[in-house]
Motif scaffolding. Structure first.
Motif: not given
Length: 327
Positions: A306-327
């Motif tokens: 669940x933690x892996x899914x959350x971190x990839x999902x939040x990274x994808x959403x952040x990249x699409x919405x704000x342009x900033x992401x972890x990877x």
């Protein structure tokens, strides 16, 4: 012609290898440190992952390490048992509630403190406040639990004595044992302990903002709040997004402050168990107390997935919405 090309290619490869080993010898100290870190990760992070097999087997500790590979396969038996457990709903609710409360209060707290400290002009006072705020980070949760007992105990707690002495309450508050107080106690103590530490990260982000932006804004008549809104916050956006992604990825463990297990284990008791029992403490108890290592491994594996899914999902959403992401 072909022979000359091959000879040239061999010479080029030889020169590259020579240069590589020269650089390696010059940086041997750095490579040593990196190598030690890689060995640490290999031994303590990757090698134990073989234990995941226990979640799908009927493992017994009497079989030792060999039993991880030789035990009987049972498939998803332990996962189904956990989902059908009568405590499943309660411990999942407690885990999510505690984690969400920490995100709601513990995530904005260091950001606000960093902004407030960045606006302080007195350097001595600023350093004093910053030092006092991050010192609790170095106190273990065992000591924090002792401090909480000294302040909040119904018998000897300083808070209850003060409130009784002032006539604010008629009888001591059972903060440490009443289930309705546990989430507030855990969230408040986590914010107090870790807020100052994470403030350092956000202060570093603020320090990286070009001072000329503030000067230009001040010349244009922008007030303090306007400068914070239009310069400070946008300048911190990248750092905030990265920290938020990491927080969401570790939400089941406590997020930014990452202390759900320690708090639930130390502050939890048989009286406040309805709100203090979480996934981590439940897995710990059934694993070590009852010796059901396969069952506990299955519970922890669910949490990790669940933690892996959350971190990839939040990274994808952040990249699409704000342009900033972890990877």
């Amino acid at each position: 012609m072909e022979l000359d090309t091959r000879v040239t290619g061999i010479k080029g490869k030889t020169e590259q290898r020579t240069q590589f080993w020269k650089r390696f010898k010059k940086q041997k100290t750095l490579h040593l440190f990196v190598g030690l870190g890689m060995i640490f990760l290999l031994v303590f992070a990757y090698t134990p992952m073989f234990g995941i097999l226990m979640a799908f087997k009927q493992y017994s500790i009497s079989t030792g390490i060999k039993g991880i590979f030789t035990s009987e396969w049972v498939g998803l038996k332990h996962f189904k048992e956990f989902f059908n457990d009568y405590q499943f709903g309660t411990i999942v609710r407690n885990t999510l509630a505690l984690s969400l409360l920490k995100i709601l209060f513990a995530f904005p707290a260091p950001i606000l403190l960093a902004i407030l400290l960045s606006e302080v002009k007195n350097l001595k006072f600023k350093r004093f406040v910053q030092t006092i705020s991050y010192l609790p980070h170095f106190i273990s949760w065992v000591v924090v639990a002792g401090i909480a007992f000294a302040f909040l105990s119904t018998d000897i707690g300083m808070v209850n004595r003060a409130l009784l002495g002032l006539g604010i309450i008629d009888k001591p508050l059972d903060i440490l044992t009443n289930p309705k107080y546990f989430w507030g106690l855990a969230t408040g103590s986590a914010v107090w302990k870790e807020m100052g530490w994470w403030t350092i990260i956000f202060l570093a982000a603020i320090a990286g903002i070009n001072p000329s932006l503030y000067e230009a804004a001040q010349i244009d008549g922008a007030g303090r709040l306007a400068r914070i809104r239009h310069i400070t916050f946008p300048g911190m956006k990248g750092t905030i997004v990265v920290v938020l992604i990491l927080t969401i990825g570790s939400i089941l463990g406590g997020g930014l402050v990452g202390s759900n297990f320690e708090q639930a284990f130390l502050f939890g008791n048989s009286i406040n168990n309805p709100t203090s029992e979480i996934v981590q403490t439940y897995a710990f108890k059934v694993g070590l107390r009852d010796g059901r290592f396969s069952y506990a491994a299955a519970i922890d594996l669910i949490q990790s997935v669940i933690s892996v899914i959350l971190i990839f999902s939040s990274n994808y959403i952040a990249k699409r919405t704000s342009g900033s992401s972890l990877f």
